[in-house]
Scaffold this active site. Structure first.
Site, PDB file in Angstrom:
ATOM      1  N   GLN A 288       0.846  -1.201   0.000  1.00  0.00           N
ATOM      2  CA  GLN A 288       0.000   0.000   0.000  1.00  0.00           C
ATOM      3  C   GLN A 288       0.880   1.250   0.000  1.00  0.00           C
ATOM      4  OE1 GLN A 288      -3.547  -0.694   2.921  1.00  0.00           O
ATOM      5  NE2 GLN A 288      -1.895  -2.060   3.556  1.00  0.00           N
TER       6      GLN A 288
ATOM      7  N   HIS B 258      -1.382   1.428  -4.320  1.00  0.00           N
ATOM      8  CA  HIS B 258      -1.771   2.842  -4.202  1.00  0.00           C
ATOM      9  C   HIS B 258      -0.856   3.765  -5.007  1.00  0.00           C
ATOM     10  CE1 HIS B 258      -3.813   1.617  -0.164  1.00  0.00           C
ATOM     11  NE2 HIS B 258      -4.494   1.224  -1.216  1.00  0.00           N
TER      12      HIS B 258
ATOM     13  N   CYS C 293      -0.147  18.985 -19.021  1.00  0.00           N
ATOM     14  CA  CYS C 293       0.059  17.780 -19.843  1.00  0.00           C
ATOM     15  C   CYS C 293       0.275  18.188 -21.298  1.00  0.00           C
ATOM     16  CB  CYS C 293      -1.179  16.891 -19.724  1.00  0.00           C
ATOM     17  SG  CYS C 293      -1.210  15.532 -20.888  1.00  0.00           S
TER      18      CYS C 293
ATOM     19  N   ASN D  68       2.880  -6.849  13.566  1.00  0.00           N
ATOM     20  CA  ASN D  68       2.436  -5.495  13.888  1.00  0.00           C
ATOM     21  C   ASN D  68       2.463  -5.329  15.407  1.00  0.00           C
ATOM     22  OD1 ASN D  68       0.900  -3.123  14.373  1.00  0.00           O
ATOM     23  ND2 ASN D  68      -0.302  -3.457  12.529  1.00  0.00           N
ATOM     24  N   PRO D  69       3.130  -4.285  15.908  1.00  0.00           N
ATOM     25  CA  PRO D  69       3.146  -4.107  17.374  1.00  0.00           C
ATOM     26  C   PRO D  69       1.748  -3.973  17.957  1.00  0.00           C
ATOM     27  CG  PRO D  69       4.725  -2.649  16.298  1.00  0.00           C
ATOM     28  CD  PRO D  69       3.878  -3.251  15.212  1.00  0.00           C
TER      29      PRO D  69
HETATM   30  N1  APR Z   1       6.548  -2.644  12.271  1.00  0.00           N
HETATM   31  C1  APR Z   1       5.327  -3.186  11.971  1.00  0.00           C
HETATM   32  N2  APR Z   1       4.154  -2.496  12.069  1.00  0.00           N
HETATM   33  C2  APR Z   1       4.226  -1.219  12.510  1.00  0.00           C
HETATM   34  C3  APR Z   1       5.457  -0.599  12.865  1.00  0.00           C
HETATM   35  C4  APR Z   1       6.647  -1.373  12.727  1.00  0.00           C
HETATM   36  N3  APR Z   1       7.848  -0.855  13.018  1.00  0.00           N
HETATM   37  N4  APR Z   1       5.186   0.685  13.277  1.00  0.00           N
HETATM   38  C5  APR Z   1       3.829   0.852  13.179  1.00  0.00           C
HETATM   39  N5  APR Z   1       3.256  -0.292  12.733  1.00  0.00           N
HETATM   40  C6  APR Z   1       1.841  -0.554  12.447  1.00  0.00           C
HETATM   41  C7  APR Z   1       0.848   0.273  13.278  1.00  0.00           C
HETATM   42  O1  APR Z   1       0.550  -0.387  14.498  1.00  0.00           O
HETATM   43  C8  APR Z   1      -0.363   0.342  12.352  1.00  0.00           C
HETATM   44  O2  APR Z   1      -1.240  -0.758  12.588  1.00  0.00           O
HETATM   45  O3  APR Z   1       1.616  -0.170  11.100  1.00  0.00           O
HETATM   46  C9  APR Z   1       0.242   0.185  10.941  1.00  0.00           C
HETATM   47  C10 APR Z   1       0.182   1.441  10.062  1.00  0.00           C
HETATM   48  O4  APR Z   1      -1.163   1.689   9.801  1.00  0.00           O
HETATM   49  P1  APR Z   1      -1.609   2.992   8.962  1.00  0.00           P
HETATM   50  O5  APR Z   1      -0.888   4.166   9.458  1.00  0.00           O
HETATM   51  O6  APR Z   1      -3.093   3.000   8.978  1.00  0.00           O
HETATM   52  O7  APR Z   1      -1.054   2.687   7.495  1.00  0.00           O
HETATM   53  P2  APR Z   1      -1.643   1.709   6.375  1.00  0.00           P
HETATM   54  O8  APR Z   1      -2.293   0.532   6.959  1.00  0.00           O
HETATM   55  O9  APR Z   1      -0.551   1.479   5.419  1.00  0.00           O
HETATM   56  O10 APR Z   1      -2.756   2.660   5.682  1.00  0.00           O
HETATM   57  C11 APR Z   1      -3.427   2.150   4.561  1.00  0.00           C
HETATM   58  O11 APR Z   1      -4.440   4.293   4.158  1.00  0.00           O
HETATM   59  O12 APR Z   1      -4.013   6.495   4.378  1.00  0.00           O
HETATM   60  C12 APR Z   1      -4.190   5.502   3.453  1.00  0.00           C
HETATM   61  O13 APR Z   1      -3.341   5.267   1.259  1.00  0.00           O
HETATM   62  C13 APR Z   1      -2.951   5.310   2.603  1.00  0.00           C
HETATM   63  O14 APR Z   1      -1.827   3.260   1.979  1.00  0.00           O
HETATM   64  C14 APR Z   1      -2.424   3.952   3.046  1.00  0.00           C
HETATM   65  C15 APR Z   1      -3.664   3.255   3.548  1.00  0.00           C
END
Ligand code: APR
Length: 245
Positions: A98, A116, A145, A211-212
């Site tokens: 993503q 994305h 463009c 995921n923590p």
């Molecule tokens: N290792 C593993 N997981 C982690 C770490 C780490 N070091 N640090 C944070 N996390 C976890 C958090 O606990 C959280 O659950 O990563 C996750 C990040 O979640 P989001 O910030 O919601 O990101 P994501 O899931 O990629 O969002 C999805 O939403 O905003 C849109 O397009 C954007 O691609 C993105 C989509």
């Protein structure tokens, strides 16, 4: 648990990985949600939608230029490199992300599906024609463009927009054929990405979440590893080596 996961992995041939912002957190790329998340500081509806771009293209480009500069200063972390290495353990290894930061490719991963888009790519807002990438865009003088005169926008998927059909269809196809699915660093609340591990689980795959924090999909994971991916994934590689030698 790491030995159990290594044992579960060794019997698998087809692996699909879905990553989110969490895998890049240890590289210094802010996540979107959670305490320090971008959406806690910025309004997504004012920056990552077509309406926002039509209303204030300069503000949208200021934000993406800031993110581009930030991402140009970071490097992949041990989590990215471990996934590039992990591919060797499988007949088929597809990395679905993503993230728009391009760090998986920089770390050497090959078969990547960018759900994305990619923040370094540009395209026309009207005719979707690709526009040269990796160029500095002046928010106050947004290029037009050459084909249709439309404004140039970052080639990322904004809220409310469709994903590239070819990319998402392949991601679903591979997930339904996987016997191992790694869910790494995502809050698993954005669709259709969050549906992929569900497809894989229903098709009989082993689901490992790294995921923590817990997510809405933790209940269906065979293993939930509550550690940062940059620490756990390199250790998983060592455990695999140890398990086969
Ligand atoms: N290792 C593993 N997981 C982690 C770490 C780490 N070091 N640090 C944070 N996390 C976890 C958090 O606990 C959280 O659950 O990563 C996750 C990040 O979640 P989001 O910030 O919601 O990101 P994501 O899931 O990629 O969002 C999805 O939403 O905003 C849109 O397009 C954007 O691609 C993105 C989509």
């Amino acid at each position: 648990m790491i030995e159990q996961i290594a044992k579960a992995i060794i019997g698998c041939n087809r692996c699909v990985v879905l990553t989110g912002a969490g895998i890049s957190a240890e590289s210094g790329v802010p996540t979107f949600r959670g305490k320090e998340g971008l959406w806690g500081k910025f309004k997504a509806e004012e920056l990552a939608t077509m309406d926002a771009f039509v209303a204030n293209p300069d503000i949208v480009w200021e934000w993406y230029s800031w993110r581009r500069n930030l991402m140009s200063e970071v490097e992949p972390n041990p989590g990215h490199y471990a996934l590039a290495e992990l591919a060797k353990w499988f007949d088929s290894f597809v990395l679905v992300t993503q993230n728009v930061d391009g760090l998986h490719r920089t770390a050497g991963s090959k078969d990547i599906l960018e759900l994305h888009g990619n923040i370094n790519r540009n395209k026309c807002v009207k005719c979707n024609q690709p526009f040269p990438e990796h160029i500095e865009i002046d928010p106050n003088d947004i290029p037009a463009c050459p084909a249709c005169g439309g404004k140039i926008r970052p080639d990322v998927v904004w809220f409310g927009e469709m994903l590239d059909a070819g990319v998402i269809n392949r991601a679903f196809d591979e997930s339904a054929r996987a016997d191992l699915f790694l869910l790494v660093g995502t809050s698993a609340i954005v669709y259709p990405a969050a549906q992929l591990p569900v497809e894989a689980k229903h098709a009989g795959a082993t689901l490992v979440e790294i995921n923590p924090e817990e997510t809405p999909l933790t209940f269906m994971a065979d293993f939930h590893v509550g550690e940062p991916s940059g620490q756990f994934l390199p250790r998983l590689l060592q455990a695999l080596e140890a398990a086969v030698h």
